[in-house]
Design an enzyme around this catalytic site. Sequence first.
Site, short mmCIF file in Angstrom:
data_model
loop_
_atom_site.label_atom_id
_atom_site.label_comp_id
_atom_site.label_asym_id
_atom_site.label_seq_id
_atom_site.Cartn_x
_atom_site.Cartn_y
_atom_site.Cartn_z
N GLU A 1 40.68 41.48 40.98
CA GLU A 1 41.31 42.78 41.21
C GLU A 1 40.24 43.76 41.68
OE1 GLU A 1 43.26 43.58 37.29
OE2 GLU A 1 42.89 41.45 37.11
N HIS B 1 47.24 49.23 33.24
CA HIS B 1 47.95 49.07 34.51
C HIS B 1 49.14 50.01 34.69
CE1 HIS B 1 45.31 45.83 35.26
NE2 HIS B 1 45.98 44.84 34.71
N ASP C 1 37.21 38.48 31.61
CA ASP C 1 38.20 39.54 31.81
C ASP C 1 37.37 40.83 31.93
OD1 ASP C 1 40.43 41.10 31.99
OD2 ASP C 1 41.29 40.52 30.05
N ARG D 1 42.34 49.55 32.18
CA ARG D 1 42.60 50.26 30.91
C ARG D 1 42.12 51.69 30.90
NH1 ARG D 1 42.09 44.98 29.97
NH2 ARG D 1 43.63 44.07 28.55
N HIS E 1 47.42 42.63 41.85
CA HIS E 1 47.20 41.76 40.70
C HIS E 1 47.66 40.33 40.98
CE1 HIS E 1 46.65 40.71 36.52
NE2 HIS E 1 46.23 41.93 36.25
C1 BGC Z 1 43.56 42.52 32.48
C2 BGC Z 1 43.86 41.53 31.39
C3 BGC Z 1 45.31 41.40 31.24
C4 BGC Z 1 45.89 41.00 32.58
C5 BGC Z 1 47.36 40.85 32.55
C6 BGC Z 1 44.17 42.01 33.73
O1 BGC Z 1 43.93 42.91 34.77
O2 BGC Z 1 42.18 42.73 32.63
O3 BGC Z 1 43.27 41.91 30.18
O4 BGC Z 1 45.67 40.49 30.27
O5 BGC Z 1 45.53 41.93 33.54
O6 BGC Z 1 47.94 41.94 32.02
#
Ligand code: BGC
Length: 358
Positions: free
Chosen positions: A324, A117, A260, A92, A188
Amino acid sequence: MRDSTSTKTTALPAATGFEQTIDGKKTELYVLKNKSGAEAAITNYGAHLVSLLVPDKNGKLTDVILGFDDIAGFQKAGGAYYGATIGRYGNRLAKAKFILDGKEYKLFANNGPNTLHGGKKGFDSMVWDAKQIDSSSIELTYLSKDMEEGFPGNLKVKVVYTLTDDNAVKITYEASTDKKTVVNLTNHSYFNLNGQGSGTALNHVVQIDADGYTPVDSILIPTGKIEPVKGTPFDFTTATAIGARIETANEQLKFGKGYDHNFVLKKHDISTPIANAVGDKSGIKLEVFTEEPGLQFYTGNFMNGSNTLKGGAKDEHRTAFAMETQHYPDSPNQPSFPSTMLKPGAVYKTVTIYKFSK
Ligand code: BGC
């Protein structure tokens, strides 16, 4: 192909589901094989890792990556980023903006008020140029133009996937720019080490070499602090089941709807794993090696069964997890975090390895 007794897949998807023309470019499915019998499938659409077949404790090939049988599946589930290559900025960026050299760059807010992302159309939705180097490796390149998604500089990106003979997927990222910019690339993939479609991942046992993590606010932006994991549900310094503490009354777990969070990895280099996970049913062990300082450990909290994965399984709640490797979230807006700035003339290069054993 599907296992007759479950929704687990035991073969790579057919290439036909990936043969399309998108944005005027051809998309395909590429297959990597190693000398140990493992196989991986990758598409140049978003440089996604689609499937990865590795042996379980009985020697049976098991697909440990969640994905889809065709590009339409990846497109429909785009917001979940299954197996995708993420860029230009993974994770983010607060309030969909950042400041570089005193200039504010505005981005697209695709996650509440924030950018997640890469923005509206990140690297996960682009068609990359692919060159299969040999039977076990493929090179994917993409030119992200100056101001694409609001980021400055023409960024040339190269991602190489190699399936090594010791059943590891090695991912090498490289990038260079013609104007100062920010970069944070990651993969991812969602893992279920018991096999995609084999139920919850909560009984997987996980270890992460991190004494600290970056706590977040209610919309998952780091507060800027690094807090110790000791005495909290974030302490994975000794191997612990994902589900053991995930429902604990803890503000951070509430904000993330589970894990998360970015873990601040102890000092390390690429020769030693910084995290591992073991599938309780398959005995398959994943070890993660990286040159990055952080690891986003995400436990599939937003998965809700709305997507049909390879072979027909649903992406049910917490049936996979992601690890990740990355620089910390929101680094361009957080002066105390390691820098994600890339200058012209410099080369961004980072390696992550996901190694599987039984
Ligand atoms: C994020 C999550 C998100 C997910 C899918 C992850 O990298 O930290 O918050 O929901 O990606 O978008």
